[in-house]
Design a protein around this motif. Structure first.
Motif, PDB file in Angstrom:
ATOM      1  N   ARG A   5      96.441  51.864 -51.291  1.00  0.00           N
ATOM      2  CA  ARG A   5      95.354  52.022 -50.524  1.00  0.00           C
ATOM      3  C   ARG A   5      94.594  50.472 -50.792  1.00  0.00           C
ATOM      4  N   LYS A   6      93.993  49.924 -49.858  1.00  0.00           N
ATOM      5  CA  LYS A   6      93.300  48.759 -49.765  1.00  0.00           C
ATOM      6  C   LYS A   6      91.897  49.181 -50.381  1.00  0.00           C
ATOM      7  N   LYS A   7      91.359  48.168 -51.391  1.00  0.00           N
ATOM      8  CA  LYS A   7      89.933  48.270 -51.945  1.00  0.00           C
ATOM      9  C   LYS A   7      89.138  47.765 -50.902  1.00  0.00           C
ATOM     10  N   ARG A   8      88.055  48.534 -50.401  1.00  0.00           N
ATOM     11  CA  ARG A   8      87.320  48.385 -49.575  1.00  0.00           C
ATOM     12  C   ARG A   8      85.948  47.890 -50.196  1.00  0.00           C
ATOM     13  N   LEU A   9      85.271  46.776 -49.566  1.00  0.00           N
ATOM     14  CA  LEU A   9      84.175  46.125 -50.079  1.00  0.00           C
ATOM     15  C   LEU A   9      82.991  46.717 -49.397  1.00  0.00           C
ATOM     16  N   SER A  10      82.000  46.668 -50.051  1.00  0.00           N
ATOM     17  CA  SER A  10      80.821  47.131 -49.353  1.00  0.00           C
ATOM     18  C   SER A  10      80.331  46.189 -48.255  1.00  0.00           C
ATOM     19  N   PRO A  11      79.823  46.855 -47.158  1.00  0.00           N
ATOM     20  CA  PRO A  11      79.241  46.018 -45.853  1.00  0.00           C
ATOM     21  C   PRO A  11      78.374  44.774 -46.439  1.00  0.00           C
ATOM     22  N   GLU A  12      77.437  45.123 -47.328  1.00  0.00           N
ATOM     23  CA  GLU A  12      76.481  44.205 -48.053  1.00  0.00           C
ATOM     24  C   GLU A  12      77.239  42.910 -48.661  1.00  0.00           C
ATOM     25  N   TYR A  13      78.319  43.127 -49.283  1.00  0.00           N
ATOM     26  CA  TYR A  13      79.139  42.228 -49.854  1.00  0.00           C
ATOM     27  C   TYR A  13      79.690  41.339 -48.902  1.00  0.00           C
ATOM     28  N   THR A  14      80.448  41.948 -47.774  1.00  0.00           N
ATOM     29  CA  THR A  14      80.911  41.354 -46.764  1.00  0.00           C
ATOM     30  C   THR A  14      80.080  40.575 -46.090  1.00  0.00           C
ATOM     31  N   ILE A  15      78.854  40.986 -45.807  1.00  0.00           N
ATOM     32  CA  ILE A  15      78.082  40.416 -45.060  1.00  0.00           C
ATOM     33  C   ILE A  15      77.590  38.910 -45.793  1.00  0.00           C
ATOM     34  N   LEU A  16      77.322  39.092 -47.200  1.00  0.00           N
ATOM     35  CA  LEU A  16      76.856  38.150 -47.899  1.00  0.00           C
ATOM     36  C   LEU A  16      78.010  36.829 -48.110  1.00  0.00           C
ATOM     37  N   SER A  17      79.030  37.574 -48.137  1.00  0.00           N
ATOM     38  CA  SER A  17      80.373  36.468 -48.174  1.00  0.00           C
ATOM     39  C   SER A  17      80.536  35.659 -46.715  1.00  0.00           C
ATOM     40  N   ILE A  18      80.457  36.357 -45.682  1.00  0.00           N
ATOM     41  CA  ILE A  18      80.427  35.678 -44.429  1.00  0.00           C
ATOM     42  C   ILE A  18      79.281  34.663 -44.385  1.00  0.00           C
ATOM     43  N   SER A  32      86.420  30.292 -36.343  1.00  0.00           N
ATOM     44  CA  SER A  32      87.021  31.533 -35.748  1.00  0.00           C
ATOM     45  C   SER A  32      86.708  32.744 -36.871  1.00  0.00           C
ATOM     46  N   LYS A  33      86.946  33.968 -36.392  1.00  0.00           N
ATOM     47  CA  LYS A  33      86.837  35.069 -37.130  1.00  0.00           C
ATOM     48  C   LYS A  33      88.202  35.133 -37.931  1.00  0.00           C
ATOM     49  N   TYR A  34      89.294  34.735 -37.418  1.00  0.00           N
ATOM     50  CA  TYR A  34      90.635  34.591 -37.934  1.00  0.00           C
ATOM     51  C   TYR A  34      90.578  33.760 -39.329  1.00  0.00           C
ATOM     52  N   HIS A  35      89.894  32.368 -39.154  1.00  0.00           N
ATOM     53  CA  HIS A  35      89.455  31.474 -40.130  1.00  0.00           C
ATOM     54  C   HIS A  35      88.987  32.251 -41.390  1.00  0.00           C
ATOM     55  N   ILE A  36      87.774  33.138 -40.728  1.00  0.00           N
ATOM     56  CA  ILE A  36      86.831  33.689 -41.860  1.00  0.00           C
ATOM     57  C   ILE A  36      87.592  34.614 -42.577  1.00  0.00           C
ATOM     58  N   GLY A  42      89.076  38.782 -50.602  1.00  0.00           N
ATOM     59  CA  GLY A  42      88.566  39.960 -50.382  1.00  0.00           C
ATOM     60  C   GLY A  42      88.255  40.556 -48.847  1.00  0.00           C
ATOM     61  N   ILE A  43      88.024  39.531 -48.039  1.00  0.00           N
ATOM     62  CA  ILE A  43      87.795  39.926 -46.714  1.00  0.00           C
ATOM     63  C   ILE A  43      88.936  40.421 -45.866  1.00  0.00           C
ATOM     64  N   LYS A  44      89.990  39.761 -46.258  1.00  0.00           N
ATOM     65  CA  LYS A  44      91.265  40.272 -45.631  1.00  0.00           C
ATOM     66  C   LYS A  44      91.692  41.561 -45.862  1.00  0.00           C
ATOM     67  N   GLN A  45      91.237  42.115 -46.888  1.00  0.00           N
ATOM     68  CA  GLN A  45      91.453  43.888 -47.138  1.00  0.00           C
ATOM     69  C   GLN A  45      90.573  44.563 -46.305  1.00  0.00           C
ATOM     70  N   GLN A  46      89.499  44.275 -45.614  1.00  0.00           N
ATOM     71  CA  GLN A  46      88.647  44.841 -44.801  1.00  0.00           C
ATOM     72  C   GLN A  46      89.442  45.020 -43.495  1.00  0.00           C
ATOM     73  N   ARG A  47      89.164  46.356 -42.831  1.00  0.00           N
ATOM     74  CA  ARG A  47      89.723  46.586 -41.417  1.00  0.00           C
ATOM     75  C   ARG A  47      89.073  45.665 -40.586  1.00  0.00           C
ATOM     76  N   SER A  48      89.945  45.263 -39.482  1.00  0.00           N
ATOM     77  CA  SER A  48      89.096  44.250 -38.867  1.00  0.00           C
ATOM     78  C   SER A  48      88.110  44.577 -37.771  1.00  0.00           C
ATOM     79  N   ASP A  49      88.135  45.967 -37.286  1.00  0.00           N
ATOM     80  CA  ASP A  49      86.947  46.541 -36.897  1.00  0.00           C
ATOM     81  C   ASP A  49      85.632  46.607 -37.459  1.00  0.00           C
ATOM     82  N   ARG A  50      85.751  46.718 -38.831  1.00  0.00           N
ATOM     83  CA  ARG A  50      84.635  46.676 -39.616  1.00  0.00           C
ATOM     84  C   ARG A  50      83.922  45.366 -39.678  1.00  0.00           C
ATOM     85  N   ILE A  51      84.984  44.388 -39.640  1.00  0.00           N
ATOM     86  CA  ILE A  51      84.490  42.859 -39.768  1.00  0.00           C
ATOM     87  C   ILE A  51      83.974  42.551 -38.412  1.00  0.00           C
TER      88      ILE A  51
END
Length: 107
Positions: A5-18, A32-36, A42-51
Motif C-alpha cells: 500500500r502506498k503511504k498517503r499524506l494528509s492534504p494539508e501536508y501536500t498543499i504546504l509542500s506544493i 508543470s504538475k508533472y514536475h511538481i 512524498g507527493i509521487k505517492q499520492q493519487r493523481s486525482d487527489r493532486i
C-alpha cells in the motif's frame, strides 16, 4: 504475498509542500504538475486525482495561477500564496518554539 500500500499524506501536508516548492524553488518560473509530482518527496505517492483536486483548490482560492498552453498547464505561486506560505511557516515556528520552552521547563 501481501499487497503493498502506498503511504498517503494528509492534504494539508501536500498543499504546504506544493506551496513551499513553488515559493522557494520556482517562484519566478511556472512549472508543470508533472514536475511538481516528480520533484517533491512524498507527493509521487499520492493519487493523481487527489493532486488535481488540491491544485484546483489552490487555484480557486488564489494561491496559485494556472497558465494553460496547448500541450500542458503550468503553475506559478501568487502573492497571496507566498503570503499564506510565510504565515503558515511563522505559525509553525511559533508552535515549535513554545514546545521547546515546555521541554526546557521540565528539566
Amino acid at each position: 504475498m501481501g499487497i503493498k500500500r502506498k503511504k498517503r499524506l494528509s492534504p494539508e501536508y501536500t498543499i504546504l509542500s506544493i506551496l513551499e516548492y513553488l515559493c522557494i524553488s520556482s517562484k519566478d518560473t511556472p512549472i508543470s504538475k508533472y514536475h511538481i509530482i516528480n520533484k517533491l518527496p512524498g507527493i509521487k505517492q499520492q493519487r493523481s486525482d487527489r493532486i488535481n483536486d488540491l491544485m484546483e483548490e489552490l487555484e480557486n482560492n488564489g494561491f496559485i495561477q494556472a497558465i494553460k498552453t496547448p500541450n500542458s498547464t503550468f503553475y506559478k505561486i501568487t502573492d497571496k500564496g507566498v503570503e499564506a506560505y510565510y504565515r503558515w511557516i511563522k505559525s509553525f515556528l511559533d508552535f515549535s518554539r513554545s514546545v521547546n520552552k515546555l521541554d526546557s521547563s521540565l528539566d
